[in-house]
Design an enzyme around this catalytic site. Structure first.
Site, PDB file in Angstrom:
ATOM      1  N   SER A   1       0.790  -1.225   0.000  1.00  0.00           N
ATOM      2  CA  SER A   1       0.000   0.000   0.000  1.00  0.00           C
ATOM      3  C   SER A   1       0.822   1.274   0.000  1.00  0.00           C
ATOM      4  O   SER A   1       0.317   2.329  -0.337  1.00  0.00           O
ATOM      5  CB  SER A   1      -0.935   0.011   1.196  1.00  0.00           C
ATOM      6  OG  SER A   1      -0.201   0.259   2.370  1.00  0.00           O
TER       7      SER A   1
ATOM      8  N   LYS B   1     -11.259  -1.393   5.114  1.00  0.00           N
ATOM      9  CA  LYS B   1     -10.778  -0.482   4.080  1.00  0.00           C
ATOM     10  C   LYS B   1     -11.849  -0.386   2.978  1.00  0.00           C
ATOM     11  O   LYS B   1     -12.833   0.305   3.172  1.00  0.00           O
ATOM     12  CB  LYS B   1      -9.380  -0.906   3.641  1.00  0.00           C
ATOM     13  CG  LYS B   1      -8.390  -0.620   4.799  1.00  0.00           C
ATOM     14  CD  LYS B   1      -6.986  -1.126   4.660  1.00  0.00           C
ATOM     15  CE  LYS B   1      -6.197  -0.798   5.949  1.00  0.00           C
ATOM     16  NZ  LYS B   1      -4.900  -1.466   6.034  1.00  0.00           N
TER      17      LYS B   1
HETATM   18  C1  LIG Z   1      -4.249  -1.965   7.346  1.00  0.00           C
HETATM   19  C2  LIG Z   1      -3.481  -3.253   7.140  1.00  0.00           C
HETATM   20  C3  LIG Z   1      -3.737  -4.380   7.921  1.00  0.00           C
HETATM   21  C4  LIG Z   1      -4.610  -4.303   9.126  1.00  0.00           C
HETATM   22  O1  LIG Z   1      -5.941  -4.223   8.819  1.00  0.00           O
HETATM   23  P1  LIG Z   1      -6.924  -3.496   9.854  1.00  0.00           P
HETATM   24  O2  LIG Z   1      -8.237  -4.066   9.532  1.00  0.00           O
HETATM   25  O3  LIG Z   1      -6.788  -2.038   9.634  1.00  0.00           O
HETATM   26  O4  LIG Z   1      -6.457  -3.889  11.238  1.00  0.00           O
HETATM   27  C5  LIG Z   1      -3.150  -5.578   7.570  1.00  0.00           C
HETATM   28  N1  LIG Z   1      -2.294  -5.669   6.527  1.00  0.00           N
HETATM   29  C6  LIG Z   1      -1.977  -4.594   5.793  1.00  0.00           C
HETATM   30  C7  LIG Z   1      -1.031  -4.740   4.660  1.00  0.00           C
HETATM   31  C8  LIG Z   1      -2.538  -3.350   6.090  1.00  0.00           C
HETATM   32  O5  LIG Z   1      -2.175  -2.262   5.392  1.00  0.00           O
END
Ligand SMILES: *Cc1c(COP(=O)(O)O)cnc(C)c1O
Length: 422
Positions: free
Chosen positions: A201, A260
């Site tokens: 990301s 997300k």
């Molecule tokens: C945001 C994120 C997570 C964690 O997910 P949440 O639901 O926000 O706890 C896991 N892996 C990656 C690559 C992330 O960017």
């Protein structure tokens, strides 16, 4: 600074506070002390929000949200949450084992298993917890497991690996050859778990999933894929990059988030019924915490169902991302290369990155979080822009103009890339 001559036990509570003050002071020195923006999102008006600034409330445009498709305000999703709260109440009332397994949660797990074409799925209270609890538990249950982990894996995966206590080796980011070297060095018979992400990301780059699966197949290794930044957004039904690439059936465990693109909260894994049963039975991070509440489960299910059949959000998001990239490139801003919805803009200095973000917010009403160490390597500090279907042409033009002004004000280099996306 604390006085080493006097023990904290002589000084009392204030003495202990000194440790914490020192720790925070170190962050200020390194220019990575974080200040959170107090935002009030407005359902129906995303990406506009009210920023409760030190000078009072002010309207801003959010350009760094992980509510990637605006599903957090989708009428179907909001309605599902309200209806579920009215019917079932707010909380789950217990852990999964003690009265917390609610019917909307079972429906959600069924929806997720179907999304990824797996036998079963298991929901956790966050994506973070799902990685930490699942990776540590899976690796612990495999005798003498070797974990091979991509160099840019998310902290939640790293913590899961660490907690497993099993041996780990890191392969260079997206480097299939290096992964193969490590597998061949481990010998034919060592059980191996390969842990990686589909869409990274911070750079917006994508793993060569099919080629990684080829290597995993050749060496008989198991695969665990974090699709957090891809679910909802890629593949015909929003199942992620592995689905888009026709490789989903080759991945043993797919992990994702409901927080997300699905606009809610929670995380999950999908895999074989046997594996899911084992994680359900052995993972402390799953067992000893209250289940996800019915309204959140119902809302997440509504978002997943919608994105299984609607392409509009996905297409519009890609269109917006392309438009932002070309607007910034035309303005000779150092956009880092990416083929995805993430648009990173290189700055390469933590103080300037923070200053750019501050100027954008205070002078231009544009909110873009600075991305500094430890989220990215030192020297690769950046602004990370995430265009959504809700950003219109006018907002994009304003963004480009504001960035040009900020770049001028801070004397940041234009028209050249100090480095490519990892
Ligand atoms: C945001 C994120 C997570 C964690 O997910 P949440 O639901 O926000 O706890 C896991 N892996 C990656 C690559 C992330 O960017």
């Amino acid at each position: 600074m604390t006085n080493p001559q006097r023990s904290v036990r002589e000084v009392g509570a204030a003495g202990y506070d000194g440790f914490f003050a020192d720790a925070v002071a170190r962050l200020h020195v390194e220019r990575r002390y974080r200040i959170f923006a107090d935002l009030e999102r407005m359902a129906g008006r995303f990406p506009c929000a009210v920023w409760h600034s030190p000078q009072g409330p002010k309207e801003v445009v959010i350009w760094c949200s992980n509510d990637y498709l605006g599903m957090g305000q989708h009428p179907k999703v909001v309605r599902a949450m309200i209806e579920a709260a009215t019917r079932f109440g707010t909380g789950a009332g217990g852990t999964r084992n003690i009265a917390g397994t609610n019917h909307p949660l079972i429906e959600l797990e069924g929806e997720l298993a179907d999304l990824h074409g797996k036998e079963a799925a298991l929901v956790f209270t966050s994506g973070y917890v799902s990685n930490q609890a699942s990776i540590s538990t899976i690796a612990k249950l495999i005798p003498d497991c070797l974990i091979l982990s991509d160099a840019l894996n998310h902290n939640s995966m790293i913590e899961g690996i660490r907690q497993s206590g099993m041996e780990k080796k890191i392969f260079r980011h997206n480097d299939v050859g290096h992964l193969e070297d490590l597998l061949s060095a481990a010998g034919r018979h060592r059980p191996t778990l390969i842990v990686f992400e589909s869409l990274y990301s911070m750079g917006g780059d994508v793993a060569p999933i099919s080629r990684l699966c080829d290597v995993a197949d050749r060496y008989g290794a198991m695969t665990y894929l974090d699709e957090v930044h891809a679910v909802g957004m890629y593949g015909e039904r929003g199942a992620g990059i592995a689905a888009r690439d026709g490789a989903m059936h080759r991945i043993d465990v797919i992990e994702g988030t409901l927080a997300k693109a699905f606009g809610c909260l929670g995380g999950y894994i999908a895999g074989s019924a046997t594996l899911i049963d084992a994680v359900r039975s052995y993972a402390p991070g799953f067992i000893f915490t209250t289940a996800l509440p019915p309204p959140i489960c119902a809302a997440a299910t509504a978002a997943i169902r919608h994105l299984k059949i609607s392409d509009w959000e996905r297409n519009r998001q890609q269109d917006r991302a392309r438009r932002v990239k070309s607007a910034l490139a035309a303005a000779e801003l150092p956009v880092m290369l990416s083929n995805t919805h993430v648009v990173p803009v290189a700055i390469g200095d933590p103080a300037k990155c923070k200053a750019a973000s501050d100027l954008l917010l205070s002078k231009h009403g544009i909110y873009i979080q600075p991305i500094n160490y430890p989220t990215v390597a030192k020297g690769t500090e950046r602004l990370r822009i995430t265009p959504t279907p809700c950003h219109d042409d006018h907002m994009i033009a304003e963004l480009a103009a504001a960035l040009v002004e900020v770049w001028g004000e801070l004397g940041l280099p234009r028209g050249c890339l100090p480095y490519a996306a990892e």
